[in-house]
Design a protein around this motif. Sequence first.
Motif, PDB file in Angstrom:
ATOM      1  N   ILE A   1       0.846  -1.189   0.000  1.00 16.56           N
ATOM      2  CA  ILE A   1       0.000   0.000   0.000  1.00 16.56           C
ATOM      3  C   ILE A   1       0.882   1.241   0.000  1.00 16.56           C
ATOM      4  N   TRP A   2       0.792   2.023  -1.085  1.00 19.53           N
ATOM      5  CA  TRP A   2       1.569   3.259  -1.184  1.00 19.53           C
ATOM      6  C   TRP A   2       0.869   4.368  -0.419  1.00 19.53           C
ATOM      7  N   LEU A   3       1.634   5.075   0.383  1.00 18.95           N
ATOM      8  CA  LEU A   3       1.085   6.119   1.256  1.00 18.95           C
ATOM      9  C   LEU A   3       0.359   7.212   0.478  1.00 18.95           C
ATOM     10  N   ILE A   4       1.002   7.739  -0.555  1.00 15.88           N
ATOM     11  CA  ILE A   4       0.400   8.845  -1.302  1.00 15.88           C
ATOM     12  C   ILE A   4      -0.930   8.427  -1.911  1.00 15.88           C
ATOM     13  N   GLN A   5      -0.971   7.242  -2.516  1.00 11.64           N
ATOM     14  CA  GLN A   5      -2.211   6.788  -3.122  1.00 11.64           C
ATOM     15  C   GLN A   5      -3.304   6.624  -2.084  1.00 11.64           C
ATOM     16  N   ASN A   6      -2.951   6.133  -0.923  1.00 11.12           N
ATOM     17  CA  ASN A   6      -3.916   5.945   0.145  1.00 11.12           C
ATOM     18  C   ASN A   6      -4.522   7.284   0.571  1.00 11.12           C
ATOM     19  N   TYR A   7      -3.677   8.280   0.773  1.00  6.57           N
ATOM     20  CA  TYR A   7      -4.179   9.592   1.166  1.00  6.57           C
ATOM     21  C   TYR A   7      -4.904  10.288   0.022  1.00  6.57           C
ATOM     22  N   ARG A   8      -4.438  10.065  -1.219  1.00  4.34           N
ATOM     23  CA  ARG A   8      -5.052  10.759  -2.349  1.00  4.34           C
ATOM     24  C   ARG A   8      -6.536  10.449  -2.448  1.00  4.34           C
ATOM     25  N   ASN A   9      -6.902   9.188  -2.281  1.00  2.88           N
ATOM     26  CA  ASN A   9      -8.312   8.807  -2.372  1.00  2.88           C
ATOM     27  C   ASN A   9      -9.148   9.542  -1.331  1.00  2.88           C
ATOM     28  N   GLN A  10      -8.615   9.668  -0.137  1.00  2.00           N
ATOM     29  CA  GLN A  10      -9.362  10.317   0.943  1.00  2.00           C
ATOM     30  C   GLN A  10      -9.361  11.836   0.788  1.00  2.00           C
ATOM     31  N   PHE A  11      -8.214  12.401   0.435  1.00  2.00           N
ATOM     32  CA  PHE A  11      -8.134  13.838   0.247  1.00  2.00           C
ATOM     33  C   PHE A  11      -9.065  14.296  -0.860  1.00  2.00           C
ATOM     34  N   SER A  12      -9.087  13.540  -1.950  1.00  2.00           N
ATOM     35  CA  SER A  12      -9.934  13.922  -3.082  1.00  2.00           C
ATOM     36  C   SER A  12     -11.403  13.946  -2.692  1.00  2.00           C
ATOM     37  N   GLN A  13     -11.833  12.959  -1.926  1.00  2.00           N
ATOM     38  CA  GLN A  13     -13.228  12.898  -1.488  1.00  2.00           C
ATOM     39  C   GLN A  13     -13.574  14.102  -0.622  1.00  2.00           C
ATOM     40  N   GLN A  14     -12.692  14.412   0.328  1.00  2.00           N
ATOM     41  CA  GLN A  14     -12.967  15.518   1.239  1.00  2.00           C
ATOM     42  C   GLN A  14     -12.969  16.860   0.508  1.00  2.00           C
ATOM     43  N   ILE A  15     -11.984  17.068  -0.366  1.00  2.00           N
ATOM     44  CA  ILE A  15     -11.901  18.343  -1.084  1.00  2.00           C
ATOM     45  C   ILE A  15     -13.062  18.499  -2.051  1.00  2.00           C
ATOM     46  N   SER A  16     -13.430  17.430  -2.745  1.00  2.00           N
ATOM     47  CA  SER A  16     -14.545  17.493  -3.697  1.00  2.00           C
ATOM     48  C   SER A  16     -15.844  17.860  -2.999  1.00  2.00           C
ATOM     49  N   GLN A  17     -16.020  17.374  -1.783  1.00  2.00           N
ATOM     50  CA  GLN A  17     -17.268  17.614  -1.065  1.00  2.00           C
ATOM     51  C   GLN A  17     -17.297  18.983  -0.388  1.00  2.00           C
ATOM     52  N   ASN A  18     -16.159  19.382   0.192  1.00  2.00           N
ATOM     53  CA  ASN A  18     -16.197  20.572   1.048  1.00  2.00           C
ATOM     54  C   ASN A  18     -15.071  21.574   0.824  1.00  2.00           C
ATOM     55  N   GLY A  19     -14.159  21.297  -0.104  1.00  2.00           N
ATOM     56  CA  GLY A  19     -13.111  22.251  -0.406  1.00  2.00           C
ATOM     57  C   GLY A  19     -11.809  22.002   0.350  1.00  2.00           C
ATOM     58  N   VAL A  20     -10.754  22.681  -0.099  1.00  4.55           N
ATOM     59  CA  VAL A  20      -9.423  22.505   0.471  1.00  4.55           C
ATOM     60  C   VAL A  20      -9.394  22.920   1.944  1.00  4.55           C
TER      61      VAL A  20
END
Length: 218
Positions: free
Chosen positions: A187-206
């Motif tokens: 499990i690559w760290l960046i990929q793991n966080y990317r999925n979660q970060f993208s969901q949060q930012i898409s829903q509510n912004g940076v």
Amino acid sequence: MFTFFTSVFSLANARNLLGAGLLGLVFAGWGAAHAQGTVDATKSPSDFVQTVANNALNAVKKDHAVKAGDLARINKVINDHVLPYVNLEKTTRLAAGRHWRAATPQQQRELVEAFKGTLIRTYSGAFTKVDQKSSFSMLPFRGDANADDLVVRSTLSQGNGPSVGIDYRLERTPQGWKIYDLNVEGIWLIQNYRNQFSQQISQNGVDSLITALNERNQ
């Protein structure tokens, strides 16, 4: 606001994975001499990782407050012995993905700092697991040693758990090698966080992601 923390690989789980990877980094020189070595980022990738790890480990072994989980002391060890050799901005940028370009320079800086806080909190738990039975071994290098982006492989043996395979991804910069990603058991760290970060930012912004990270870092 915190719905992205309930994804399959939660941030808490990511912390556990990163903790194993960072433990691997500090365990790299468990049997080495206690003197601090001079880090030469222009050496071979394996030698570079080994020296950074030796220095971090020696700092931990000398400071009982670090092993006890003192966040201020852990922060100092990381700032002194680890972060100078990590491209944290690149790690954060890749984790944020396409959203990074849409963020303002101020938001980018704040996101890097918030992510840094997450990594430091990871260290606070990882350092408490240090014991004399823990050991780390570099695996034979595979790939092009002249490449500008490559992976160094290792295995962490733990006295209180099974062995863990850890890969570190490095990039060659004008200043020498920098670590910017790690793989724990596939499990690559960046990929793991990317999925979660993208969901949060898409829903509510940076800003919502920055707030969520900072709140969990308290």
